[in-house]
Design a protein around this motif. Structure first.
Motif, PDB file in Angstrom:
ATOM      1  N   VAL A   3      -4.263  24.979  21.953  1.00  0.00           N
ATOM      2  CA  VAL A   3      -4.005  24.015  23.020  1.00  0.00           C
ATOM      3  C   VAL A   3      -4.583  24.458  24.356  1.00  0.00           C
ATOM      4  CG1 VAL A   3      -1.706  24.934  23.598  1.00  0.00           C
ATOM      5  CG2 VAL A   3      -2.250  22.525  24.039  1.00  0.00           C
ATOM      6  N   LEU A   4      -4.600  25.754  24.630  1.00  0.00           N
ATOM      7  CA  LEU A   4      -5.168  26.228  25.892  1.00  0.00           C
ATOM      8  C   LEU A   4      -6.668  25.964  25.945  1.00  0.00           C
ATOM      9  CD1 LEU A   4      -3.302  29.638  26.175  1.00  0.00           C
ATOM     10  CD2 LEU A   4      -2.865  27.572  27.502  1.00  0.00           C
ATOM     11  N   GLU A   5      -7.343  26.236  24.844  1.00  0.00           N
ATOM     12  CA  GLU A   5      -8.779  25.963  24.774  1.00  0.00           C
ATOM     13  C   GLU A   5      -9.035  24.461  24.815  1.00  0.00           C
ATOM     14  OE1 GLU A   5     -12.566  26.590  21.713  1.00  0.00           O
ATOM     15  OE2 GLU A   5     -10.598  27.423  21.224  1.00  0.00           O
ATOM     16  N   ALA A   6      -8.237  23.687  24.077  1.00  0.00           N
ATOM     17  CA  ALA A   6      -8.450  22.243  24.008  1.00  0.00           C
ATOM     18  C   ALA A   6      -8.327  21.591  25.383  1.00  0.00           C
ATOM     19  CB  ALA A   6      -7.456  21.616  23.043  1.00  0.00           C
ATOM     20  N   ALA A 224     -11.791   4.872  22.788  1.00  0.00           N
ATOM     21  CA  ALA A 224     -12.025   3.911  23.867  1.00  0.00           C
ATOM     22  C   ALA A 224     -12.086   4.603  25.221  1.00  0.00           C
ATOM     23  CB  ALA A 224     -10.938   2.848  23.866  1.00  0.00           C
ATOM     24  N   VAL A 225     -11.240   5.607  25.439  1.00  0.00           N
ATOM     25  CA  VAL A 225     -11.281   6.345  26.715  1.00  0.00           C
ATOM     26  C   VAL A 225     -12.649   6.981  26.926  1.00  0.00           C
ATOM     27  CG1 VAL A 225     -10.361   8.319  27.980  1.00  0.00           C
ATOM     28  CG2 VAL A 225      -8.794   6.786  26.794  1.00  0.00           C
ATOM     29  N   ILE A 226     -13.185   7.602  25.888  1.00  0.00           N
ATOM     30  CA  ILE A 226     -14.496   8.249  26.002  1.00  0.00           C
ATOM     31  C   ILE A 226     -15.581   7.217  26.282  1.00  0.00           C
ATOM     32  CG2 ILE A 226     -16.245   9.512  24.677  1.00  0.00           C
ATOM     33  CD1 ILE A 226     -13.908  11.067  23.392  1.00  0.00           C
ATOM     34  N   GLU A 227     -15.465   6.044  25.691  1.00  0.00           N
ATOM     35  CA  GLU A 227     -16.444   4.980  25.941  1.00  0.00           C
ATOM     36  C   GLU A 227     -16.349   4.427  27.361  1.00  0.00           C
ATOM     37  OE1 GLU A 227     -15.602   2.156  22.916  1.00  0.00           O
ATOM     38  OE2 GLU A 227     -16.662   3.261  21.334  1.00  0.00           O
ATOM     39  N   LEU A 228     -15.126   4.346  27.876  1.00  0.00           N
ATOM     40  CA  LEU A 228     -14.898   3.718  29.178  1.00  0.00           C
ATOM     41  C   LEU A 228     -15.112   4.658  30.357  1.00  0.00           C
ATOM     42  CD1 LEU A 228     -11.635   1.758  28.295  1.00  0.00           C
ATOM     43  CD2 LEU A 228     -13.834   0.726  28.882  1.00  0.00           C
ATOM     44  N   ALA A 229     -14.930   5.950  30.159  1.00  0.00           N
ATOM     45  CA  ALA A 229     -14.958   6.918  31.264  1.00  0.00           C
ATOM     46  C   ALA A 229     -16.073   7.937  31.048  1.00  0.00           C
ATOM     47  CB  ALA A 229     -13.615   7.616  31.381  1.00  0.00           C
ATOM     48  N   VAL A 232     -15.311  11.724  31.094  1.00  0.00           N
ATOM     49  CA  VAL A 232     -14.437  12.306  30.070  1.00  0.00           C
ATOM     50  C   VAL A 232     -15.259  12.601  28.824  1.00  0.00           C
ATOM     51  CG1 VAL A 232     -12.481  11.895  28.536  1.00  0.00           C
ATOM     52  CG2 VAL A 232     -12.364  11.159  30.925  1.00  0.00           C
ATOM     53  N   SER A 233     -15.321  13.851  28.440  1.00  0.00           N
ATOM     54  CA  SER A 233     -16.068  14.220  27.237  1.00  0.00           C
ATOM     55  C   SER A 233     -15.159  14.637  26.089  1.00  0.00           C
ATOM     56  CB  SER A 233     -17.044  15.369  27.547  1.00  0.00           C
ATOM     57  OG  SER A 233     -16.343  16.502  28.020  1.00  0.00           O
ATOM     58  N   ARG A 234     -13.831  14.732  26.360  1.00  0.00           N
ATOM     59  CA  ARG A 234     -12.898  15.169  25.315  1.00  0.00           C
ATOM     60  C   ARG A 234     -11.548  14.518  25.553  1.00  0.00           C
ATOM     61  NH1 ARG A 234     -11.935  21.463  25.068  1.00  0.00           N
ATOM     62  NH2 ARG A 234     -13.938  21.338  23.991  1.00  0.00           N
ATOM     63  N   VAL A 235     -10.928  14.070  24.469  1.00  0.00           N
ATOM     64  CA  VAL A 235      -9.554  13.584  24.503  1.00  0.00           C
ATOM     65  C   VAL A 235      -8.767  14.345  23.438  1.00  0.00           C
ATOM     66  CG1 VAL A 235      -8.007  11.623  24.187  1.00  0.00           C
ATOM     67  CG2 VAL A 235     -10.207  11.297  25.333  1.00  0.00           C
ATOM     68  N   VAL A 236      -7.605  14.846  23.810  1.00  0.00           N
ATOM     69  CA  VAL A 236      -6.787  15.638  22.899  1.00  0.00           C
ATOM     70  C   VAL A 236      -5.608  14.807  22.402  1.00  0.00           C
ATOM     71  CG1 VAL A 236      -5.337  17.692  22.674  1.00  0.00           C
ATOM     72  CG2 VAL A 236      -7.461  17.790  24.001  1.00  0.00           C
ATOM     73  N   VAL A 246      -1.761  20.741  19.031  1.00  0.00           N
ATOM     74  CA  VAL A 246      -2.983  19.948  18.911  1.00  0.00           C
ATOM     75  C   VAL A 246      -3.059  19.310  17.520  1.00  0.00           C
ATOM     76  CG1 VAL A 246      -5.506  19.953  18.953  1.00  0.00           C
ATOM     77  CG2 VAL A 246      -4.213  21.330  20.609  1.00  0.00           C
ATOM     78  N   VAL A 247      -3.134  17.969  17.501  1.00  0.00           N
ATOM     79  CA  VAL A 247      -3.277  17.232  16.254  1.00  0.00           C
ATOM     80  C   VAL A 247      -4.757  16.980  15.953  1.00  0.00           C
ATOM     81  CG1 VAL A 247      -2.808  15.006  15.124  1.00  0.00           C
ATOM     82  CG2 VAL A 247      -1.040  16.116  16.504  1.00  0.00           C
ATOM     83  N   ASP A 248      -5.523  16.653  16.975  1.00  0.00           N
ATOM     84  CA  ASP A 248      -6.945  16.399  16.813  1.00  0.00           C
ATOM     85  C   ASP A 248      -7.608  16.439  18.184  1.00  0.00           C
ATOM     86  OD1 ASP A 248      -9.353  15.828  15.599  1.00  0.00           O
ATOM     87  OD2 ASP A 248      -8.841  13.781  14.996  1.00  0.00           O
ATOM     88  N   VAL A 249      -8.894  16.666  18.191  1.00  0.00           N
ATOM     89  CA  VAL A 249      -9.683  16.655  19.421  1.00  0.00           C
ATOM     90  C   VAL A 249     -10.868  15.746  19.218  1.00  0.00           C
ATOM     91  CG1 VAL A 249     -11.032  18.035  21.044  1.00  0.00           C
ATOM     92  CG2 VAL A 249      -8.991  19.022  20.000  1.00  0.00           C
ATOM     93  N   LEU A 250     -10.976  14.719  20.049  1.00  0.00           N
ATOM     94  CA  LEU A 250     -12.095  13.787  19.995  1.00  0.00           C
ATOM     95  C   LEU A 250     -13.122  14.203  21.051  1.00  0.00           C
ATOM     96  CD1 LEU A 250     -10.147  10.407  19.776  1.00  0.00           C
ATOM     97  CD2 LEU A 250     -10.798  11.961  17.911  1.00  0.00           C
ATOM     98  N   GLU A 251     -14.359  14.337  20.640  1.00  0.00           N
ATOM     99  CA  GLU A 251     -15.435  14.775  21.551  1.00  0.00           C
ATOM    100  C   GLU A 251     -16.487  13.676  21.674  1.00  0.00           C
ATOM    101  OE1 GLU A 251     -15.508  17.769  23.029  1.00  0.00           O
ATOM    102  OE2 GLU A 251     -14.422  19.200  21.762  1.00  0.00           O
ATOM    103  N   ARG A 252     -17.081  13.623  22.865  1.00  0.00           N
ATOM    104  CA  ARG A 252     -18.199  12.721  23.048  1.00  0.00           C
ATOM    105  C   ARG A 252     -19.336  13.149  22.135  1.00  0.00           C
ATOM    106  NH1 ARG A 252     -19.319   9.045  26.781  1.00  0.00           N
ATOM    107  NH2 ARG A 252     -17.578   9.749  28.111  1.00  0.00           N
ATOM    108  N   GLY A 253     -19.946  12.189  21.439  1.00  0.00           N
ATOM    109  CA  GLY A 253     -20.981  12.522  20.464  1.00  0.00           C
ATOM    110  C   GLY A 253     -22.273  12.996  21.088  1.00  0.00           C
TER     111      GLY A 253
END
Length: 253
Positions: A3-6, A224-229, A232-236, A246-253
């Motif tokens: 979580v600290l890294e995320a 959607a957050v990554i698309e709109l902002a 923002v390159s990561r959503v946790v 941490v359940v998952d980490v979404l990264e900008r492609g």
């Protein structure tokens, strides 16, 4: 991912805003950094409920830098809380953002964690004109929303300042909250990105991802957050009350 890294919250000045898990996130981060031997301080620029049980000790002081210096071995054993005063029996008040910035810049702590707005225990919020109270030196800002808001009516039961959420999303008071509504709030400069310093890293958190169905909703929001902002390159996706949040980490492609 840890979580600290995320959350890019291993050092520096980290501010948490939004609704649906700010305090839980602060205390989880504080415990983990302290366990690693980092000198960690928890504080606020707004009111915060009494949190003595979440830290090694809370010091009420007008001079947080000197207070941290005086703690010596105490801060090496666990996170230290610093606040300027109490308000009633159930909460502390916060410092001016500049005081927290000076604390972080002083080098007396490796990590300063700050609660920078309030939400009255709701699951989603949009800030008022005077919020958030972000130190300009914040290196990481963590806007939080709870996916428990999805499906609930846009009202004060689940939302802090629902009229402001309505203005961002184009919804009406009483309408059911959709995943895209949560995303729009997090991605908005009138919402999760309000007053974020230009050079700060932004890592939104979708909290209360308690099962597979919740994770599916959270991934829809996070994408959607990554698309709109663009900034923002990561959503946790997280369950911040869990031992491993941490359940998952979404990264900008």
């Amino acid at each position: 991912m840890d979580v600290l890294e995320a959350l890019e919250a291993e050092s520096g000045l980290v501010a948490v805003v939004g609704a649906g898990g700010k305090k839980t996130t602060l205390y989880a981060l504080a415990r983990r950094t302290a366990d690693r031997g980092a000198r960690t301080v928890v504080t606020a620029t707004v009111r915060i409920p009494i949190f003595d049980r979440q830290v090694e000790r809370v010091v009420v002081t007008d001079d947080p830098i000197a207070a941290v210096e005086r703690t010596g071995a105490e801060i090496d054993r666990g996170p230290l809380g610093v606040v300027p005063d109490t308000e009633g029996e159930d909460r502390y008040v916060g410092y001016e953002p500049s005081v927290v910035a000076d604390l972080a810049a002083s080098g007396v702590a490796d990590l300063v964690l700050v609660k920078a707005d309030g939400a009255r225990t709701r699951e989603l919020k949009a800030p008022d004109d005077h919020e958030p109270q972000l130190p300009r030196a914040a290196e990481t800002v963590v806007p939080i929303a709870s996916i428990a808001a999805v499906g609930s009516p846009l009202s004060t039961d689940q939302v802090h300042r629902p009229e402001r959420v309505a203005a961002i999303t184009g919804r009406e008071i009483g309408d059911p909250i959709r995943p895209i509504d949560v995303a729009r709030v997090l991605a908005s400069e009138r919402g999760g990105l309000a007053d974020v310093p230009d050079d700060a890293t932004v890592v939104p958190v979708l909290n209360k991802v308690d099962d597979a169905a919740a994770a599916e909703v959270a991934r829809e929001i996070g994408t959607a957050v990554i698309e709109l902002a663009p900034r923002v390159s990561r959503v946790v996706l997280a369950r911040m009350i869990a031992d491993e949040p941490v359940v998952d980490v979404l990264e900008r492609g």
